[in-house]
Motif scaffolding. Structure first.
Motif, PDB file in Angstrom:
ATOM      1  N   ARG A 219       0.535  -1.170   0.328  1.00 28.15           N
ATOM      2  CA  ARG A 219      -0.122  -0.117  -0.252  1.00 28.15           C
ATOM      3  C   ARG A 219       0.725   1.468  -0.177  1.00 28.15           C
ATOM      4  O   ARG A 219       0.418   2.591  -0.704  1.00 28.15           O
ATOM      5  N   ALA A 220       1.847   1.212   0.815  1.00 28.98           N
ATOM      6  CA  ALA A 220       2.897   2.357   0.624  1.00 28.98           C
ATOM      7  C   ALA A 220       3.354   2.845  -0.621  1.00 28.98           C
ATOM      8  O   ALA A 220       3.935   3.938  -1.014  1.00 28.98           O
ATOM      9  N   TYR A 221       3.879   1.656  -0.683  1.00 23.24           N
ATOM     10  CA  TYR A 221       4.564   1.398  -2.504  1.00 23.24           C
ATOM     11  C   TYR A 221       3.570   1.785  -3.894  1.00 23.24           C
ATOM     12  O   TYR A 221       4.064   2.834  -4.190  1.00 23.24           O
ATOM     13  N   GLN A 222       2.720   1.423  -3.996  1.00 24.29           N
ATOM     14  CA  GLN A 222       1.119   2.546  -4.394  1.00 24.29           C
ATOM     15  C   GLN A 222       1.226   3.381  -4.188  1.00 24.29           C
ATOM     16  O   GLN A 222       0.852   4.305  -5.627  1.00 24.29           O
ATOM     17  N   ARG A 223       1.141   3.878  -3.178  1.00 22.31           N
ATOM     18  CA  ARG A 223       0.911   5.568  -3.006  1.00 22.31           C
ATOM     19  C   ARG A 223       2.087   6.230  -3.532  1.00 22.31           C
ATOM     20  O   ARG A 223       1.070   7.353  -3.801  1.00 22.31           O
TER      21      ARG A 223
ATOM     22  N   ALA B  95      12.067  15.051  -7.610  1.00 22.71           N
ATOM     23  CA  ALA B  95      12.023  13.887  -6.487  1.00 22.71           C
ATOM     24  C   ALA B  95      11.788  13.997  -5.630  1.00 22.71           C
ATOM     25  O   ALA B  95      12.052  13.149  -4.427  1.00 22.71           O
ATOM     26  N   HIS B  96      12.829  15.322  -5.144  1.00 18.28           N
ATOM     27  CA  HIS B  96      12.639  15.258  -3.730  1.00 18.28           C
ATOM     28  C   HIS B  96      10.727  15.890  -3.283  1.00 18.28           C
ATOM     29  O   HIS B  96      10.657  15.450  -1.661  1.00 18.28           O
ATOM     30  N   HIS B  97      10.397  16.492  -3.884  1.00 14.58           N
ATOM     31  CA  HIS B  97       9.174  16.976  -3.961  1.00 14.58           C
ATOM     32  C   HIS B  97       8.150  15.298  -4.097  1.00 14.58           C
ATOM     33  O   HIS B  97       7.423  15.179  -2.480  1.00 14.58           O
ATOM     34  N   ILE B  98       8.830  14.834  -4.462  1.00 11.52           N
ATOM     35  CA  ILE B  98       7.917  13.575  -4.225  1.00 11.52           C
ATOM     36  C   ILE B  98       8.739  12.922  -3.260  1.00 11.52           C
ATOM     37  O   ILE B  98       7.262  12.159  -2.282  1.00 11.52           O
ATOM     38  N   THR B  99       9.151  13.373  -2.341  1.00 12.93           N
ATOM     39  CA  THR B  99      10.412  11.959  -1.527  1.00 12.93           C
ATOM     40  C   THR B  99       8.989  12.213  -0.351  1.00 12.93           C
ATOM     41  O   THR B  99       8.873  11.737   0.890  1.00 12.93           O
TER      42      THR B  99
ATOM     43  N   THR C  61       5.375  12.010  -0.180  1.00 15.14           N
ATOM     44  CA  THR C  61       5.296  10.128   0.120  1.00 15.14           C
ATOM     45  C   THR C  61       5.556  10.349   1.890  1.00 15.14           C
ATOM     46  O   THR C  61       5.235   9.219   2.259  1.00 15.14           O
ATOM     47  N   MET C  62       6.335  10.928   1.774  1.00 19.77           N
ATOM     48  CA  MET C  62       6.702  11.016   3.555  1.00 19.77           C
ATOM     49  C   MET C  62       5.512  11.406   4.393  1.00 19.77           C
ATOM     50  O   MET C  62       5.103  11.290   5.583  1.00 19.77           O
ATOM     51  N   GLY C  63       5.453  12.325   4.222  1.00 17.52           N
ATOM     52  CA  GLY C  63       3.146  13.384   3.960  1.00 17.52           C
ATOM     53  C   GLY C  63       3.829  13.542   5.726  1.00 17.52           C
ATOM     54  O   GLY C  63       4.607  14.466   6.395  1.00 17.52           O
TER      55      GLY C  63
END
Length: 146
Positions: A18-22, A113-117, A120-122
């Motif tokens: 689920r975390a990977y899909q997110r 990529a930095h923004h995506i991380t 993802t970390m939320g």
């Protein structure tokens, strides 16, 4: 004492999936190039870091299986982000090179990529972020990190 009931929602595999899909969803929504997948980006980054590499070397460095890396290389070659050539010593061996266009793609993608991380970390606290990365590295056997 009766055994605890099995709740798949509490199992590590389910939670990791689920975390990977997110993460993949966040990546696709926020990538500087919506046609570039996360695994393609990792492949480009690996080529920048390691230089020209064989498919087998890319498999080891990216943890992507042989069949998948072959398709990734085909798609990146079609977009002229990488080029392929045969090895001078072994004509059966294919060497993948990052092109100038591929390098420019990495440069465009790094801020995303930095923004995506971050996305993802939320809502994780700084200490939770460090712990999460540490635990994931430990689980995957990558204790050294970058």
């Amino acid at each position: 004492m009766p055994p605890r009931p099995y709740d798949f929602r509490e199992q590590i595999g389910h939670l990791l999936r689920r975390a990977y899909q997110r993460h993949v969803s966040i990546f696709q929504q926020n990538a500087a190039d919506p046609q570039l997948t996360a695994v393609q980006f990792v492949t480009l980054c690996t080529l920048r870091e390691r230089g020209p590499s064989s498919q087998s070397e890319l498999v080891r460095a990216t943890a992507v299986d042989q069949g998948t890396i072959r398709g990734i290389i085909e798609r990146l070659t079609a977009r002229r982000l990488v080029a392929i050539a045969t090895d001078g010593d072994d004509r059966r061996k294919v060497i993948v090179h990052l092109t100038a266009r591929g390098s420019a793609m990495i440069d465009r993608m790094v801020p995303s990529a930095h923004h995506i991380t971050e996305l993802t970390m939320g809502d994780l606290e700084p200490v939770e972020r460090v712990a999460l990365v540490h635990l994931l590295r430990k689980m995957t056997g990558d204790r050294a990190g970058p």
